[in-house]
Design a protein around this motif. Structure first.
Motif, PDB file in Angstrom:
ATOM      1  N   ASN A 236       0.796  -1.229   0.000  1.00 30.42           N
ATOM      2  CA  ASN A 236       0.000   0.000   0.000  1.00 30.42           C
ATOM      3  C   ASN A 236       0.834   1.287   0.000  1.00 30.42           C
ATOM      4  O   ASN A 236       0.279   2.382   0.033  1.00 30.42           O
ATOM      5  CB  ASN A 236      -0.987   0.008   1.164  1.00 30.42           C
ATOM      6  CG  ASN A 236      -0.313  -0.012   2.518  1.00 30.42           C
ATOM      7  OD1 ASN A 236       0.873   0.293   2.661  1.00 30.42           O
ATOM      8  ND2 ASN A 236      -1.074  -0.390   3.537  1.00 30.42           N
ATOM      9  N   GLY A 237       2.161   1.160   0.010  1.00 29.46           N
ATOM     10  CA  GLY A 237       3.039   2.316  -0.061  1.00 29.46           C
ATOM     11  C   GLY A 237       3.208   3.089   1.233  1.00 29.46           C
ATOM     12  O   GLY A 237       3.953   4.069   1.267  1.00 29.46           O
ATOM     13  N   SER A 238       2.541   2.676   2.300  1.00 31.81           N
ATOM     14  CA  SER A 238       2.645   3.418   3.555  1.00 31.81           C
ATOM     15  C   SER A 238       3.888   3.000   4.336  1.00 31.81           C
ATOM     16  O   SER A 238       4.387   1.889   4.194  1.00 31.81           O
ATOM     17  CB  SER A 238       1.390   3.206   4.413  1.00 31.81           C
ATOM     18  OG  SER A 238       1.296   1.861   4.828  1.00 31.81           O
ATOM     19  N   TRP A 239       4.383   3.937   5.165  1.00 32.86           N
ATOM     20  CA  TRP A 239       5.506   3.640   6.049  1.00 32.86           C
ATOM     21  C   TRP A 239       4.972   2.993   7.308  1.00 32.86           C
ATOM     22  O   TRP A 239       3.908   3.373   7.822  1.00 32.86           O
ATOM     23  CB  TRP A 239       6.271   4.915   6.380  1.00 32.86           C
ATOM     24  CG  TRP A 239       7.105   5.388   5.236  1.00 32.86           C
ATOM     25  CD1 TRP A 239       6.740   6.287   4.284  1.00 32.86           C
ATOM     26  CD2 TRP A 239       8.426   4.963   4.917  1.00 32.86           C
ATOM     27  NE1 TRP A 239       7.772   6.451   3.376  1.00 32.86           N
ATOM     28  CE2 TRP A 239       8.828   5.653   3.752  1.00 32.86           C
ATOM     29  CE3 TRP A 239       9.328   4.072   5.506  1.00 32.86           C
ATOM     30  CZ2 TRP A 239      10.071   5.474   3.159  1.00 32.86           C
ATOM     31  CZ3 TRP A 239      10.572   3.897   4.922  1.00 32.86           C
ATOM     32  CH2 TRP A 239      10.928   4.589   3.758  1.00 32.86           C
ATOM     33  N   SER A 240       5.711   2.005   7.809  1.00 38.54           N
ATOM     34  CA  SER A 240       5.231   1.232   8.948  1.00 38.54           C
ATOM     35  C   SER A 240       6.397   0.648   9.732  1.00 38.54           C
ATOM     36  O   SER A 240       7.528   0.584   9.240  1.00 38.54           O
ATOM     37  CB  SER A 240       4.341   0.093   8.429  1.00 38.54           C
ATOM     38  OG  SER A 240       3.774  -0.620   9.487  1.00 38.54           O
ATOM     39  N   LEU A 241       6.100   0.217  10.938  1.00 41.77           N
ATOM     40  CA  LEU A 241       7.057  -0.569  11.706  1.00 41.77           C
ATOM     41  C   LEU A 241       7.166  -1.950  11.071  1.00 41.77           C
ATOM     42  O   LEU A 241       6.257  -2.394  10.359  1.00 41.77           O
ATOM     43  CB  LEU A 241       6.589  -0.693  13.154  1.00 41.77           C
ATOM     44  CG  LEU A 241       6.517   0.626  13.922  1.00 41.77           C
ATOM     45  CD1 LEU A 241       5.720   0.448  15.211  1.00 41.77           C
ATOM     46  CD2 LEU A 241       7.917   1.140  14.231  1.00 41.77           C
ATOM     47  N   ILE A 242       8.250  -2.641  11.333  1.00 42.29           N
ATOM     48  CA  ILE A 242       8.452  -3.977  10.783  1.00 42.29           C
ATOM     49  C   ILE A 242       7.626  -4.968  11.612  1.00 42.29           C
ATOM     50  O   ILE A 242       7.657  -4.938  12.841  1.00 42.29           O
ATOM     51  CB  ILE A 242       9.950  -4.359  10.824  1.00 42.29           C
ATOM     52  CG1 ILE A 242      10.813  -3.255  10.175  1.00 42.29           C
ATOM     53  CG2 ILE A 242      10.178  -5.718  10.173  1.00 42.29           C
ATOM     54  CD1 ILE A 242      10.421  -2.874   8.769  1.00 42.29           C
ATOM     55  N   ALA A 243       6.902  -5.839  10.930  1.00 46.63           N
ATOM     56  CA  ALA A 243       5.988  -6.749  11.622  1.00 46.63           C
ATOM     57  C   ALA A 243       5.862  -8.048  10.843  1.00 46.63           C
ATOM     58  O   ALA A 243       6.229  -8.124   9.671  1.00 46.63           O
ATOM     59  CB  ALA A 243       4.629  -6.088  11.783  1.00 46.63           C
ATOM     60  N   GLY A 244       5.318  -9.063  11.513  1.00 47.77           N
ATOM     61  CA  GLY A 244       5.096 -10.333  10.847  1.00 47.77           C
ATOM     62  C   GLY A 244       4.335 -11.304  11.713  1.00 47.77           C
ATOM     63  O   GLY A 244       4.032 -11.024  12.879  1.00 47.77           O
TER      64      GLY A 244
ATOM     65  N   PRO B 266       7.874   9.978   8.764  1.00 46.54           N
ATOM     66  CA  PRO B 266       6.911  10.180   7.673  1.00 46.54           C
ATOM     67  C   PRO B 266       5.490   9.994   8.229  1.00 46.54           C
ATOM     68  O   PRO B 266       5.324   9.573   9.381  1.00 46.54           O
ATOM     69  CB  PRO B 266       7.277   9.066   6.688  1.00 46.54           C
ATOM     70  CG  PRO B 266       7.871   7.992   7.536  1.00 46.54           C
ATOM     71  CD  PRO B 266       8.593   8.710   8.647  1.00 46.54           C
ATOM     72  N   PRO B 267       4.468  10.268   7.434  1.00 47.93           N
ATOM     73  CA  PRO B 267       3.097  10.013   7.902  1.00 47.93           C
ATOM     74  C   PRO B 267       2.943   8.540   8.290  1.00 47.93           C
ATOM     75  O   PRO B 267       3.394   7.639   7.581  1.00 47.93           O
ATOM     76  CB  PRO B 267       2.232  10.357   6.687  1.00 47.93           C
ATOM     77  CG  PRO B 267       3.069  11.297   5.882  1.00 47.93           C
ATOM     78  CD  PRO B 267       4.494  10.857   6.095  1.00 47.93           C
ATOM     79  N   LEU B 268       2.308   8.315   9.457  1.00 49.90           N
ATOM     80  CA  LEU B 268       2.124   6.961   9.981  1.00 49.90           C
ATOM     81  C   LEU B 268       0.671   6.769  10.416  1.00 49.90           C
ATOM     82  O   LEU B 268       0.015   7.715  10.850  1.00 49.90           O
ATOM     83  CB  LEU B 268       3.039   6.724  11.188  1.00 49.90           C
ATOM     84  CG  LEU B 268       4.538   6.803  10.938  1.00 49.90           C
ATOM     85  CD1 LEU B 268       5.297   6.776  12.265  1.00 49.90           C
ATOM     86  CD2 LEU B 268       4.995   5.665  10.037  1.00 49.90           C
ATOM     87  N   ALA B 269       0.204   5.541  10.339  1.00 50.96           N
ATOM     88  CA  ALA B 269      -1.144   5.205  10.803  1.00 50.96           C
ATOM     89  C   ALA B 269      -1.233   5.413  12.315  1.00 50.96           C
ATOM     90  O   ALA B 269      -0.232   5.330  13.032  1.00 50.96           O
ATOM     91  CB  ALA B 269      -1.471   3.756  10.441  1.00 50.96           C
TER      92      ALA B 269
END
Length: 162
Positions: A43-51, A132-135
């Motif tokens: 989705n192109g958004s910046w995020s923390l690394i997760a799994g 950057p913009p974050l959720a």
């Protein structure tokens, strides 16, 4: 996003129905106090690394594996900073999930941050005041991880005395 063989085998049985899945998120800090983020390929958004955890895997093992797989950075988990259930999600293929997430504050101990798989478009280190913009949920996880003290954030249940 790639699907693990375990999750693929579950989907073969349950189809797109809602699955409650255990997941982890990493708030990775380097020696300069910068935060590691990945720009998601889906989705192109910046995020923390997760799994998502694999069977037989401890949550801390999962966070170490996921950070390395996605960013080529080696980490040491230092503490749990939040435990929460994410809102339900529907993927473009119709698969429905709800993640129970354990967020870890981690310290980077080696490697060079780079895109290391097909889940990210970019990977980078950001100063806390230059994010950057974050959720909203990502910001909540960051706030819990950067807060002083060792207590983890969790939703307080209503107490019933009947």
């Amino acid at each position: 996003m790639p699907i693990s063989p375990y999750l693929k085998s579950l989907r073969a049985v349950v189809g797109p129905r809602l699955l409650l899945l255990p997941g982890v998120t990493a708030v990775v800090l380097d020696d300069a106090g910068r935060i590691l983020l990945g720009q998601r390929a889906d989705n192109g958004s910046w995020s923390l690394i997760a799994g998502v955890m694999d069977p037989g895997e401890q949550p801390a093992e999962t966070v170490v594996r996921e950070v390395y797989e996605e960013t080529a950075v080696h980490v040491v988990p230092e503490r749990v900073t939040s435990v929460l259930t994410q809102p339900p999600n529907t993927y473009p293929n119709g698969d429905r999930t709800e993640y129970v997430d354990i967020t870890f504050r981690c310290r980077a101990i080696g490697g060079e941050a780079r895109v290391n798989d097909d889940e990210s478009l970019a990977v980078g280190w950001f100063a806390p005041d230059e994010l950057p913009p974050l959720a909203d949920l990502t910001r909540q996880r960051l706030e819990a991880a950067l807060a002083p003290g060792d207590a983890a954030w969790f939703s307080t249940p209503a107490i019933r005395l009947d």
